[in-house]
Scaffold this active site. Structure first.
Site: not given
Ligand code: BGP
Length: 475
Positions: A179, A372
């Site tokens: 990201e 993701e």
């Molecule tokens: C994205 C990241 C992941 C994961 C996901 C969910 O930004 O690549 O690492 O964290 O978001 O977000 P969060 O964990 O903040 O709920």
């Protein structure tokens, strides 16, 4: 029709969000090790703190996380029970080079990932490896200012090449920076730190810093791609961006202009450079108009062109809306009244995944990898199986839209990796209680719990989805 037979069904995590073992096996401190759990009542706005080192009186959820470092065999076995074809995780940079600028790699760290990948391959599960997933060595952040410093480019490439050489017969799928576009909004200091180890100083021109930092990361990524292909020509190396598509609030022409500008600034720029291998004219003109001067060294532009990625990986959680503000003469965030939001304020928009697949396929004509997708939910600890129908509904809707993109829109999708197939530490809030998993882990935001793992209802649902190659999405 439907998903190709070699479709990569699996799940995705990141080292700092599940391994724990923050000082085990010679591991050094990463930026994740000095981020506290967010406190406060409002799920949608509470923030984590970045402390100057590990300080008493704070809760650092990534230190233990869910202790995957010691329990990975049990966890990988559960992923195999669901039928995973692949499993995405990251290699914690500080297990391999504890300070980032070490002369030699740490053998204990290299061995850990050898053992982890062997465990996956035992179940015919392809490792999908992220090199930099919010886990920059803290020493690089402190001593060099993160990717501000050009020397960090070579430190990243040395880390990447060390991993490529060590795991060249175990890992085929790689991606460079997780990201990388999160840091696009310079008002969010947290993402500058997690993406790049950067802490903005009072009064500095943050956009000047941002574009110099990402130039260093673009060059680092391209160099890694070039070196990776020399080490193993079969490597598939991708970039990874957060795809949060932005819709115009209305069909008012200036709202449409606002939308394209926001998409360029927050997303397309980062994917364009990785996938097309050069700086787009809209950004060069923006830099000229804003007086931003990015220092580009001899050979950099050739490197960007020679180091284009093999595929585009992206995360998809949510979509946004924008409108043109007549007063400020700039785009401003708008509310999308056509979608619901999660407890953490994330808009839920399955059709947005189909939209994303269409625009990305059209723009880059590269294989697309959804690495993701998922929803964080509050789920109470119970003695019985958690009935997470909300999560099943979320995934069924998103998979149905992905199928449409393949069957009706001609998009090539490599695979689909739900985020956090096992409950892990949230990146944004550091919470365990923002649960994403098909597997429940007995641990709460204070760090209390047995760490026991228990399948939720969605564990068996997703197992059936994989068994039917995405055909049977019924609950
Ligand atoms: C994205 C990241 C992941 C994961 C996901 C969910 O930004 O690549 O690492 O964290 O978001 O977000 P969060 O964990 O903040 O709920």
């Amino acid at each position: 029709m439907g998903f190709p037979k070699e479709f990569l069904w699996g799940g995705a995590v990141a080292a700092h969000q599940l391994e724990g073992g923050w000082q085990e096996g010679g591991k050094g401190l990463s930026v994740a090790d000095v981020m506290t759990v967010a406190e406060g009542d409002n799920d949608a706005t509470k923030q984590r703190k970045i402390t100057d080192g590990v300080l008493p009186g704070h809760t650092y959820p990534n230190h233990e996380a869910i202790d995957f470092y010691h329990r990975y065999k049990e966890d990988i076995k559960m992923m195999a029970e669901m039928g995973f074809k692949c499993f995405r995780t990251s290699i914690a940079w500080t297990r391999i080079f504890p300070n980032g600028d070490d002369a030699e790699p740490n053998e204990a760290g290299l061995k850990f990932y050898d053992d982890l990948f062997d465990e996956m391959l035992k179940y015919d599960m392809e490792p999908v490896v992220t090199l930099c997933h919010f886990e920059l060595p803290l020493n690089i952040a402190k001593k060099y200012g993160g990717f501000r410093d050009r020397r960090v480019v070579d430190m990243f490439v040395k880390f990447a090449v060390t991993c490529f050489k060590r795991y060249k017969n175990k890992v085929k799928y790689w991606m460079t920076f997780n990201e990388i576009n999160n840091q696009a909004d310079v008002n969010v200091e947290f993402t500058a730190f997690t993406n790049s180890g950067v802490q903005y100083q009072p009064g500095e021109n943050r956009y000047q810093t941002l574009y110099q930092v990402v130039h260093h990361e673009f060059v680092a990524s391209a160099k890694a791609v070039i070196e990776g292909h020399k080490i193993n020509p079969d490597f598939q190396i991708g970039c990874m961006v957060a795809m949060n598509p932005i819709y115009p609030e209305t069909c008012k022409p200036m709202d449409q202009i606002a939308q394209i500008k926001e998409m360029e600034r927050n997303f397309y720029f980062y994917a364009d450079v990785h996938c097309r291998g050069h700086y787009p004219s809209y950004m060069l003109k923006h830099w000229e108009n804003e007086g931003i001067e990015v220092k580009i060294e001899d050979g950099d532009l050739e490197t960007l062109n020679n180091g284009k990625v093999d595929y585009l990986a992206f995360s998809y959680y949510k979509s946004y809306a924008t409108k043109y503000d007549e007063k400020t003469k700039k785009p401003t965030e708008a509310k999308n009244n056509f979608v619901q939001v999660s407890d953490w304020g994330w808009p839920i928009d399955p059709i947005g995944l189909r939209y994303s697949l269409n625009v990305l396929s059209e723009r880059y004509e590269l294989p697309l990898f959804i690495v993701e997708n998922g929803i964080g939910l509050h789920e109470a600890r119970t003695a019985n199986q958690i009935q997470d129908d909300g999560r099943i509904k979320f995934f069924a809707a998103h998979i149905a839209q992905m199928k449409k993109a393949i069957d009706e829109d001609g998009v090539t999708v490599m695979g689909y990796l739900p985020w956090g197939p096992i409950d892990i530490v949230s990146a944004g809030t550091g919470e365990m209680e923002k649960r994403y998993g098909f597997i429940y882990v007995d641990k709460d935001n204070k760090g209390d719990g047995t760490l026991d793992r228990r399948p939720k209802k969605s564990f068996f649902w997703y197992k059936k989805v994989i068994q039917t190659n995405g055909e049977d999405l019924s609950v």
